[in-house]
Design a protein around this motif. Structure first.
Motif, short mmCIF file in Angstrom:
data_model
loop_
_atom_site.label_atom_id
_atom_site.label_comp_id
_atom_site.label_asym_id
_atom_site.label_seq_id
_atom_site.Cartn_x
_atom_site.Cartn_y
_atom_site.Cartn_z
N ILE A 1 -13.97 -1.92 8.02
CA ILE A 1 -13.63 -3.07 8.85
C ILE A 1 -14.93 -3.71 9.30
CG2 ILE A 1 -12.51 -3.81 10.98
CD1 ILE A 1 -10.70 -1.27 10.61
N THR A 2 -15.04 -5.00 9.06
CA THR A 2 -16.26 -5.74 9.33
C THR A 2 -15.92 -6.97 10.17
OG1 THR A 2 -17.06 -5.00 7.18
CG2 THR A 2 -18.28 -6.77 8.20
N LEU A 3 -16.85 -7.38 11.01
CA LEU A 3 -16.63 -8.52 11.90
C LEU A 3 -17.48 -9.70 11.45
CD1 LEU A 3 -15.56 -9.86 14.48
CD2 LEU A 3 -17.32 -8.63 15.76
N ASP A 4 -16.83 -10.84 11.26
CA ASP A 4 -17.52 -12.09 10.94
C ASP A 4 -17.76 -12.81 12.26
OD1 ASP A 4 -18.34 -14.63 10.25
OD2 ASP A 4 -16.80 -14.92 8.72
N TYR A 5 -18.97 -12.65 12.81
CA TYR A 5 -19.29 -13.22 14.11
C TYR A 5 -19.16 -14.74 14.14
CZ TYR A 5 -20.85 -8.65 15.68
OH TYR A 5 -20.88 -7.33 16.04
N SER A 6 -19.25 -15.39 13.00
CA SER A 6 -19.13 -16.85 12.99
C SER A 6 -17.70 -17.30 13.29
CB SER A 6 -19.59 -17.43 11.65
OG SER A 6 -18.68 -17.09 10.61
N LYS A 7 -16.73 -16.43 13.09
CA LYS A 7 -15.33 -16.75 13.40
C LYS A 7 -14.92 -16.27 14.79
CE LYS A 7 -13.58 -16.65 8.68
NZ LYS A 7 -12.58 -16.01 7.80
N CYS A 8 -15.76 -15.48 15.43
CA CYS A 8 -15.43 -14.88 16.72
C CYS A 8 -15.55 -15.91 17.84
CB CYS A 8 -16.38 -13.72 16.99
SG CYS A 8 -16.15 -12.94 18.60
N ASN A 9 -14.53 -15.97 18.71
CA ASN A 9 -14.58 -16.90 19.84
C ASN A 9 -15.00 -16.20 21.13
OD1 ASN A 9 -12.32 -15.50 20.64
ND2 ASN A 9 -10.97 -17.28 20.74
N GLY A 10 -15.30 -14.91 21.06
CA GLY A 10 -15.79 -14.18 22.22
C GLY A 10 -14.73 -13.82 23.24
N CYS A 11 -13.47 -13.75 22.85
CA CYS A 11 -12.39 -13.46 23.80
C CYS A 11 -12.40 -12.01 24.29
CB CYS A 11 -11.03 -13.79 23.19
SG CYS A 11 -10.51 -12.65 21.87
N LEU A 12 -13.02 -11.11 23.55
CA LEU A 12 -13.17 -9.69 23.89
C LEU A 12 -11.89 -8.86 23.75
CD1 LEU A 12 -15.55 -9.92 26.98
CD2 LEU A 12 -16.16 -9.72 24.56
N ASP A 13 -10.83 -9.43 23.19
CA ASP A 13 -9.60 -8.65 23.00
C ASP A 13 -9.85 -7.44 22.12
OD1 ASP A 13 -8.16 -10.42 24.56
OD2 ASP A 13 -7.27 -11.49 22.86
N CYS A 14 -10.67 -7.59 21.09
CA CYS A 14 -10.97 -6.48 20.17
C CYS A 14 -11.73 -5.36 20.89
CB CYS A 14 -11.74 -6.97 18.96
SG CYS A 14 -13.32 -7.77 19.37
N VAL A 15 -12.59 -5.74 21.81
CA VAL A 15 -13.36 -4.76 22.58
C VAL A 15 -12.41 -3.88 23.38
CG1 VAL A 15 -15.05 -4.47 24.44
CG2 VAL A 15 -15.40 -6.24 22.70
N ASP A 16 -11.40 -4.50 23.97
CA ASP A 16 -10.44 -3.78 24.80
C ASP A 16 -9.58 -2.80 24.02
OD1 ASP A 16 -11.36 -5.14 27.04
OD2 ASP A 16 -9.81 -6.69 26.88
N VAL A 17 -9.29 -3.09 22.75
CA VAL A 17 -8.37 -2.25 21.97
C VAL A 17 -9.06 -1.25 21.03
CG1 VAL A 17 -6.51 -3.94 22.11
CG2 VAL A 17 -8.03 -3.93 20.11
N CYS A 18 -10.37 -1.35 20.87
CA CYS A 18 -11.09 -0.46 19.95
C CYS A 18 -10.99 0.99 20.45
CB CYS A 18 -12.54 -0.87 19.81
SG CYS A 18 -13.49 0.21 18.71
N PRO A 19 -10.43 1.90 19.65
CA PRO A 19 -10.29 3.28 20.09
C PRO A 19 -11.63 4.03 20.24
CG PRO A 19 -9.55 3.09 17.82
CD PRO A 19 -9.84 1.70 18.33
N LEU A 20 -12.67 3.55 19.57
CA LEU A 20 -13.98 4.19 19.68
C LEU A 20 -14.88 3.50 20.69
CD1 LEU A 20 -14.84 4.93 15.94
CD2 LEU A 20 -13.96 6.50 17.67
N GLY A 21 -14.52 2.32 21.12
CA GLY A 21 -15.33 1.58 22.08
C GLY A 21 -16.67 1.15 21.54
N ILE A 22 -16.72 0.80 20.26
CA ILE A 22 -18.01 0.47 19.64
C ILE A 22 -18.24 -1.02 19.42
CG2 ILE A 22 -18.25 2.68 18.50
CD1 ILE A 22 -17.33 1.18 15.90
N ILE A 23 -17.23 -1.85 19.68
CA ILE A 23 -17.41 -3.28 19.46
C ILE A 23 -18.05 -3.89 20.69
CG2 ILE A 23 -16.29 -5.48 18.96
CD1 ILE A 23 -14.01 -3.86 17.68
N GLU A 24 -19.11 -4.65 20.46
CA GLU A 24 -19.78 -5.37 21.54
C GLU A 24 -20.00 -6.79 21.07
OE1 GLU A 24 -24.18 -5.25 23.08
OE2 GLU A 24 -23.06 -3.53 23.86
N ILE A 25 -19.49 -7.73 21.84
CA ILE A 25 -19.66 -9.15 21.52
C ILE A 25 -20.70 -9.70 22.48
CG2 ILE A 25 -18.52 -11.39 21.33
CD1 ILE A 25 -17.38 -9.23 19.41
#
Length: 80
Positions: A55-79
């Motif tokens: 699973i890879t994140l395309d930062y150019s499509k990210c709007n910075g809402c942080l929803d993914c950060v809240d649901v990540c079971p490992l807590g490794i996503i940082e925007i």
């Protein structure tokens, strides 16, 4: 991008890694099955994609809402 405090450099979970030798590290996670990954499911902008089975994140499509950060079971996503 990884939260440094949560990343174990693949010595514990073995599921996630940073892409080496790049200016902006990208998320490259293999913890969740893509069909069940909460980050993919919750992202309204389709900023996550599958690359080489990870699973890879395309930062150019990210709007910075942080929803993914809240649901990540490992807590490794940082925007930033």
């Amino acid at each position: 991008m990884f939260k440094i405090g949560n990343c174990t450099d693949c010595t514990t979970c073995g599921s996630c890694q940073q892409t080496p030798n790049v200016d902006t590290p990208t998320l490259f996670c293999m913890n969740c099955q893509p069909s069940d990954a909460p980050c993919i499911t919750i992202c309204k902008n389709n900023a996550f994609y599958i690359f080489g089975g990870a699973i890879t994140l395309d930062y150019s499509k990210c709007n910075g809402c942080l929803d993914c950060v809240d649901v990540c079971p490992l807590g490794i996503i940082e925007i930033q």
